[in-house]
Design an enzyme around this catalytic site. Structure first.
Site, PDB file in Angstrom:
ATOM      1  N   SER A  42      13.848 -18.505  15.405  1.00  0.00           N
ATOM      2  CA  SER A  42      13.472 -17.191  15.789  1.00  0.00           C
ATOM      3  C   SER A  42      14.237 -16.414  16.948  1.00  0.00           C
ATOM      4  CB  SER A  42      11.946 -17.281  16.319  1.00  0.00           C
ATOM      5  OG  SER A  42      11.005 -17.910  15.243  1.00  0.00           O
ATOM      6  N   ASP A  82      -1.866 -19.291   6.378  1.00  0.00           N
ATOM      7  CA  ASP A  82      -1.427 -19.577   7.927  1.00  0.00           C
ATOM      8  C   ASP A  82      -1.999 -18.415   8.596  1.00  0.00           C
ATOM      9  OD1 ASP A  82       0.121 -20.278  10.242  1.00  0.00           O
ATOM     10  OD2 ASP A  82       1.778 -18.837   9.581  1.00  0.00           O
ATOM     11  N   CYS A 114      -3.826   2.705  -3.578  1.00  0.00           N
ATOM     12  CA  CYS A 114      -2.739   1.729  -4.003  1.00  0.00           C
ATOM     13  C   CYS A 114      -2.581   1.557  -5.678  1.00  0.00           C
ATOM     14  CB  CYS A 114      -3.112   0.320  -3.209  1.00  0.00           C
ATOM     15  SG  CYS A 114      -3.054   0.308  -1.559  1.00  0.00           S
ATOM     16  N   CYS A 162       5.117  -3.189  -3.771  1.00  0.00           N
ATOM     17  CA  CYS A 162       4.205  -3.497  -2.605  1.00  0.00           C
ATOM     18  C   CYS A 162       3.072  -4.170  -2.678  1.00  0.00           C
ATOM     19  CB  CYS A 162       3.933  -1.931  -2.055  1.00  0.00           C
ATOM     20  SG  CYS A 162       3.014  -2.092  -0.413  1.00  0.00           S
ATOM     21  N   CYS A 205      -0.094  -7.352   2.709  1.00  0.00           N
ATOM     22  CA  CYS A 205      -0.819  -8.738   3.196  1.00  0.00           C
ATOM     23  C   CYS A 205      -2.335  -8.050   3.331  1.00  0.00           C
ATOM     24  CB  CYS A 205      -0.170  -8.950   4.111  1.00  0.00           C
ATOM     25  SG  CYS A 205      -1.235 -10.700   4.695  1.00  0.00           S
ATOM     26  N   CYS A 216       1.351   0.681   5.516  1.00  0.00           N
ATOM     27  CA  CYS A 216       1.379   1.451   4.336  1.00  0.00           C
ATOM     28  C   CYS A 216       2.501   2.543   4.375  1.00  0.00           C
ATOM     29  CB  CYS A 216       0.182   1.957   3.693  1.00  0.00           C
ATOM     30  SG  CYS A 216       0.095   3.220   2.489  1.00  0.00           S
TER      31      CYS A 216
END
Ligand code: SF4
Ligand code: SF4
Ligand code: SF4
Length: 452
Positions: free
Chosen positions: A151, A310, A351, A360, A364, A383
């Site tokens: 990272s 996660d 969408c 797309c 998530c 978006c």
């Protein structure tokens, strides 16, 4: 750095397609899946301001946050047994997984050899903040072929804005030391760069630093979106600093893409650009975030508790513990099937009718807390940025996809783009205001380069 959606695997996305439409969970029997394992739980030596995982400590009161060898062996055995692909990828995450010490990972290798099947290749990936690495780690990673995700948020001032120690001090020098060590030992690695309000305004500074000074050729840009609540769970509307703005994130990607497409195609690998090319070429994105369904990227805590994802390590998304139930049975549960299918089944009409849905897919679910223009809840917070970015790259992506289909290198786009850059001004001078803009945006000239 814990997982962050887009980086389902810290080094390379290898996820298979998610659950498929069918009459019900009886059809849900994943051939392979991916688990982010947290042997040290949420424990970390850093205190990054945007970390969403440190708060998970409250889920395990009284815990020492160290995976025991018993849990580890149970996991290694059941994970290898449950995979039906040619490759089994172990993903070690945190918190900070190197806080387990090298001995833990030597045990990992020993147990993987013990439970190894001759028909599969075992790969280890590990996501780290890099600050605890030394030559012993470097030799170990190289010897055992670990793929390391490190990272790094950009040059010193941008990195140190939020990636700080427990005392609030900078971490940049320690991270760069870790990066150089990986490079010196020839360890395969990539950089995970979080995009937040502190560095989103400096896309080229970030990109060129990572490319030229850090010497990284595999990059992931992860949007930081922190929801406004006190629980650390996926609830509440609105975001808090240092979340990146949606439009800001789109502009960040556009600026880097425009640089990349002129000089770095085939040389620097940016995960979201690769995902886009796969989608434009018709093979579909490989990351859960951009797929129609999800549910094949789970998370397991030090205790053996398994969660849907996660980003959903919270009690209502716990599937059970691998010490009481076989891992494969937990993954094949109806609860997990429903979790994965909900990504598609809760997609807004906005969408479903979107021109970039093929890449797309509504983003998530953790970020779907906005409302569509016609008032339907469940729109991705990102978006606006995603849409602007995907529209912007449509022209070059079509060309690259055509090159790829005709078995030519997509890198030829760089010559085409350079030629267009030279020719565009004269074409713009001749175009009528209502004609399509020659830049390839698909918009009318008067709404694009001809805008007053
Ligand atoms: S390095 Fe930062 S983001 Fe990663 S686990 Fe530690 S505190 Fe969280
Ligand atoms: S909620 Fe689904 S799309 Fe989002 S990170 Fe988790 S598995 Fe991927
Ligand atoms: S760009 Fe927006 S409208 Fe289009 S699929 Fe993505 S989230 Fe939905």
């Amino acid at each position: 750095m814990p997982g962050n959606g887009v980086e389902m695997s810290p080094v390379k996305a290898r996820e298979q397609d998610g659950p498929q439409a069918g009459p019900g969970p009886a059809r849900w029997s994943p051939q392979s899946f991916h688990v982010m394992v947290k042997p040290r739980g949420p424990i970390c030596n850093l205190d990054c301001e945007y970390c969403y995982y440190l708060s998970k400590e409250t889920l395990f009161p009284g815990s020492g946050f160290r995976m025991t060898e018993e849990v580890l062996e149970n996991y290694v055995r059941s994970y290898i047994e449950a995979q039906h692909g040619p490759e089994v990828t172990f993903a070690w995450q945190g918190g900070e997984p190197t806080l387990m010490g090298l001995e833990f990972f030597e045990t990992v290798i020993r147990l993987q050899r013990k439970h190894h099947r001759s028909d599969v290749r075992i790969v280890n990936t590990l996501q780290t903040n890099g600050t605890k690495l030394d030559d012993d780690w470097g030799r170990f990673f190289k010897e055992h072929g670990f793929l390391i995700g490190l990272s790094l948020d950009g040059p010193r001032d941008l990195h140190d804005r939020y990636r700080v120690t427990k005392g609030g001090g900078p971490s940049f020098d320690d991270v760069m030391h870790g990066l150089r060590l990986l490079q010196r030992h020839g360890v395969e690695h990539n950089i995970l760069c979080c995009v937040h309000e502190g560095n989103a305004g400096a896309p080229l500074e970030v990109y060129r630093f990572l490319r030229d000074e850090a010497g990284a050729l595999h990059l992931q840009f992860i949007p930081i979106v922190i929801r406004d609540n006190d629980t650390g769970f996926q609830e509440g509307s609105g975001v808090v600093p240092p979340s990146v703005g949606s439009r800001q994130y789109g502009e960040f990607l556009v600026a880097i893409f425009d640089d990349w497409v002129r000089q770095d195609v085939g040389r620097v690998f940016v995960q979201i650009f690769d995902e886009a090319l796969a989608a434009w070429a018709g093979s579909g994105p490989s990351l859960c975030v951009f797929q129609e369904t999800c549910g094949l990227g789970l998370a397991m805590e030090h205790s053996g508790d398994l969660y849907c994802c996660d980003h959903f390590v919270e009690p209502r998304h716990e599937l059970g513990n691998i010490n009481g139930t076989e891992l494969a049975d937990l993954v094949a549960s109806e609860k997990q099937w429903r979790f994965g299918m909900a990504k598609r089944d809760t997609l807004t009409r906005y969408c479903r009718e979107c021109d970039v849905r093929f890449i797309c897919n509504g983003g998530c679910p953790k970020n779907r807390f906005e409302t569509t223009p016609d008032g339907e809840p469940g729109l991705d917070y990102l978006c606006e940025g995603h849409h602007a970015f995907f529209r912007h790259i449509d022209g070059p992506m079509q060309i690259m996809a055509d090159l790829w289909r005709s078995r030519r290198s997509p890198a030829l786009i760089m010559e085409i783009q350079t030629r267009e850059d030279v020719e565009l001004p004269s074409r713009l001078a001749e175009i009528s205001r209502n004609a399509r803009c020659p830049c390839g945006s698909g918009k009318k000239f008067k709404h694009c380069h001809g805008r007053e």
